[in-house]
Design an enzyme around this catalytic site. Structure first.
Site, PDB file in Angstrom:
ATOM      1  N   TYR A   1       0.766  -1.173  -0.192  1.00 30.63           N
ATOM      2  CA  TYR A   1      -0.006  -0.174  -0.092  1.00 30.63           C
ATOM      3  C   TYR A   1       0.887   1.187  -0.083  1.00 30.63           C
ATOM      4  CZ  TYR A   1      -3.643   2.980   1.685  1.00 30.63           C
ATOM      5  OH  TYR A   1      -4.599   4.162   1.755  1.00 30.63           O
TER       6      TYR A   1
ATOM      7  N   LYS B   1       0.949   3.837  -2.958  1.00 24.86           N
ATOM      8  CA  LYS B   1       0.381   5.308  -2.780  1.00 24.86           C
ATOM      9  C   LYS B   1       1.508   6.118  -3.127  1.00 24.86           C
ATOM     10  CE  LYS B   1      -4.107   4.859  -1.868  1.00 24.86           C
ATOM     11  NZ  LYS B   1      -5.025   5.012  -2.604  1.00 24.86           N
TER      12      LYS B   1
HETATM   13  N1  LIG Z   1      -9.809   5.314   4.925  1.00 24.05           N
HETATM   14  C1  LIG Z   1      -8.576   5.773   5.288  1.00 24.05           C
HETATM   15  O1  LIG Z   1      -8.045   5.880   6.411  1.00 24.05           O
HETATM   16  C2  LIG Z   1      -7.585   6.040   4.017  1.00 24.05           C
HETATM   17  C3  LIG Z   1      -6.429   6.879   4.246  1.00 24.05           C
HETATM   18  C4  LIG Z   1      -5.583   7.247   3.356  1.00 24.05           C
HETATM   19  C5  LIG Z   1      -6.082   7.102   2.133  1.00 24.05           C
HETATM   20  N2  LIG Z   1      -7.178   6.385   1.783  1.00 24.05           N
HETATM   21  C6  LIG Z   1      -7.424   6.004   0.449  1.00 24.05           C
HETATM   22  O2  LIG Z   1      -8.898   6.524   0.085  1.00 24.05           O
HETATM   23  C7  LIG Z   1      -9.569   5.628  -0.794  1.00 24.05           C
HETATM   24  C8  LIG Z   1     -10.619   5.221  -0.250  1.00 24.05           C
HETATM   25  O3  LIG Z   1     -10.596   4.620   0.860  1.00 24.05           O
HETATM   26  P1  LIG Z   1     -11.728   4.077   1.861  1.00 24.05           P
HETATM   27  O4  LIG Z   1     -11.271   4.045   3.284  1.00 24.05           O
HETATM   28  O5  LIG Z   1     -12.953   4.928   1.469  1.00 24.05           O
HETATM   29  O6  LIG Z   1     -12.104   3.029   1.221  1.00 24.05           O
HETATM   30  P2  LIG Z   1     -13.460   1.753   1.106  1.00 24.05           P
HETATM   31  O7  LIG Z   1     -12.806   0.405   1.045  1.00 24.05           O
HETATM   32  O8  LIG Z   1     -14.378   2.293   2.139  1.00 24.05           O
HETATM   33  O9  LIG Z   1     -13.939   2.401  -0.288  1.00 24.05           O
HETATM   34  C9  LIG Z   1     -13.379   1.786  -1.330  1.00 24.05           C
HETATM   35  C10 LIG Z   1     -14.429   1.413  -2.452  1.00 24.05           C
HETATM   36  O10 LIG Z   1     -13.336   0.850  -3.722  1.00 24.05           O
HETATM   37  C11 LIG Z   1     -14.337  -0.063  -4.257  1.00 24.05           C
HETATM   38  N3  LIG Z   1     -13.576  -0.976  -4.829  1.00 24.05           N
HETATM   39  C12 LIG Z   1     -12.524  -1.769  -4.491  1.00 24.05           C
HETATM   40  N4  LIG Z   1     -11.770  -2.473  -5.366  1.00 24.05           N
HETATM   41  C13 LIG Z   1     -12.470  -1.920  -6.670  1.00 24.05           C
HETATM   42  C14 LIG Z   1     -12.171  -2.246  -8.012  1.00 24.05           C
HETATM   43  N5  LIG Z   1     -11.198  -3.117  -8.446  1.00 24.05           N
HETATM   44  N6  LIG Z   1     -12.822  -1.455  -8.883  1.00 24.05           N
HETATM   45  C15 LIG Z   1     -13.660  -0.467  -8.604  1.00 24.05           C
HETATM   46  N7  LIG Z   1     -13.984  -0.384  -7.406  1.00 24.05           N
HETATM   47  C16 LIG Z   1     -13.395  -0.954  -6.259  1.00 24.05           C
HETATM   48  C17 LIG Z   1     -14.959  -0.706  -3.246  1.00 24.05           C
HETATM   49  O11 LIG Z   1     -16.048  -1.522  -3.579  1.00 24.05           O
HETATM   50  C18 LIG Z   1     -15.260   0.488  -2.274  1.00 24.05           C
HETATM   51  O12 LIG Z   1     -16.847   0.856  -2.532  1.00 24.05           O
HETATM   52  C19 LIG Z   1      -8.609   4.702  -0.998  1.00 24.05           C
HETATM   53  O13 LIG Z   1      -7.777   5.149  -2.143  1.00 24.05           O
HETATM   54  C20 LIG Z   1      -7.497   4.588   0.067  1.00 24.05           C
HETATM   55  O14 LIG Z   1      -6.268   4.034  -0.091  1.00 24.05           O
HETATM   56  C21 LIG Z   1      -8.084   5.984   3.055  1.00 24.05           C
END
Ligand SMILES: NC(=O)c1ccc[n+]([C@@H]2O[C@H](COP(=O)([O-])OP(=O)(O)OC[C@H]3O[C@@H](n4cnc5c(N)ncnc54)[C@H](O)[C@@H]3O)[C@@H](O)[C@H]2O)c1
Length: 254
Positions: free
Chosen positions: A160, A164
């Site tokens: 990850y 990223k």
């Molecule tokens: N939540 C955190 O703490 C956090 C922190 C830093 C960065 N991020 C980044 O923010 C973004 C969203 O995170 P989140 O926590 O909302 O994630 P989440 O898991 O709640 O949502 C991710 C969504 O992506 C969809 N998804 C997964 N694989 C897929 C694919 N192959 N094709 C299409 N859709 C797909 C899932 O169905 C889901 O709806 C991500 O890129 C994550 O890395 C999150």
């Protein structure tokens, strides 16, 4: 809530829009009266978000898409452009990882899947959107990276963190490549945010510990990221290009 009247009617494609940060971002763009295309592998959950947005009076469509699959991405973007007449904004929020681990413990297929979701998925969405964005008056790419792509301060996944960091560098490449076409490309780098996926990954004690180290003493809400992305899509951010915007309450200052 800031309002950006210029976003009314602009077409925003949001990947990972079925839940978490992507869903919040779709809701915030809907408040600006943008036309939404929700791209997600989880069609049923995306339909619920779309119904909510349509209930508020904004336009929203769902295209079941696997962002790691070239044909799936190409078909989805073609459908969106056919429905709305073009694409102005692409937000790549589909991403994440399976478990907190080390390089030594990380199974190879987990590495491949995580890198594919975060990097290949973002790359494909950007690459296939470029022809549409070139026809927009205000093309925008906004990629969701992570604090793990900026620095390392706690437990995460090596696949990850590496992917990223790659998203940030890909975004910079796009900023230089597409700037002459009037398209900006920026990324955001959120700290731990309590979406359903992250709640399942981390213990309460771990969450409290992370919050205690943030100068603002709280974890962000998904809306904190959504608001920043709406701003990046607006005309107010027209001169921001290639930026990695840290959204971490001051936890890491670079
Ligand atoms: N939540 C955190 O703490 C956090 C922190 C830093 C960065 N991020 C980044 O923010 C973004 C969203 O995170 P989140 O926590 O909302 O994630 P989440 O898991 O709640 O949502 C991710 C969504 O992506 C969809 N998804 C997964 N694989 C897929 C694919 N192959 N094709 C299409 N859709 C797909 C899932 O169905 C889901 O709806 C991500 O890129 C994550 O890395 C999150």
């Amino acid at each position: 809530m800031a309002t950006y009247p210029e976003l009314k009617g602009r077409v925003a494609v949001i990947s990972g829009a079925a839940q978490g940060i992507g869903a919040s971002t779709a809701r915030e763009f809907a408040k600006q009266h943008a036309h939404l295309a929700l791209i997600d592998i989880d069609e049923a959950a995306a339909q619920k978000v779309a119904a909510e947005i349509q209930g508020s009076g904004a336009r929203a469509m769902v295209v079941r898409t696997d962002v790691t699959d070239d044909a799936s991405v190409s078909n989805a973007l073609a459908k969106v452009a056919a429905e709305y007449g073009g694409i102005d904004i692409v937000v790549n929020s589909a991403g994440g990882y399976g478990k907190l681990t080390s390089v030594e413990e990380l199974p190879l297929d987990d590495w491949d899947k995580t890198v594919a979701l975060n990097m290949r998925g973002t790359f494909l969405m950007c690459k296939r959107a470029i022809p549409y964005l070139k026809k927009s008056k205000a093309g925008r790419i906004i990629n969701v990276s992570s604090i793990s792509g900026r620095t390392l301060f706690g437990s995460t996944s090596p696949a990850y963190a590496a992917s990223k960091a790659g998203v940030i560098q890909l975004t910079r490449f796009l900023a230089i490549e597409l700037g002459p076409c009037g398209i900006t490309a920026n990324s955001i780098a959120p700290i731990t945010t309590l979406t359903p996926r992250v709640r399942a990954l981390r213990s309460e004690a771990n969450i409290e510990q992370i919050a205690s180290q943030i100068p603002l003493r709280r974890l962000p809400d998904p809306e904190d990221h959504a608001n920043a992305m709406v701003f990046l899509a607006s005309d107010s951010a027209a001169y921001l290009n290639g930026v990695a915007l840290d959204i971490n309450g001051g936890r890491i200052l670079m």
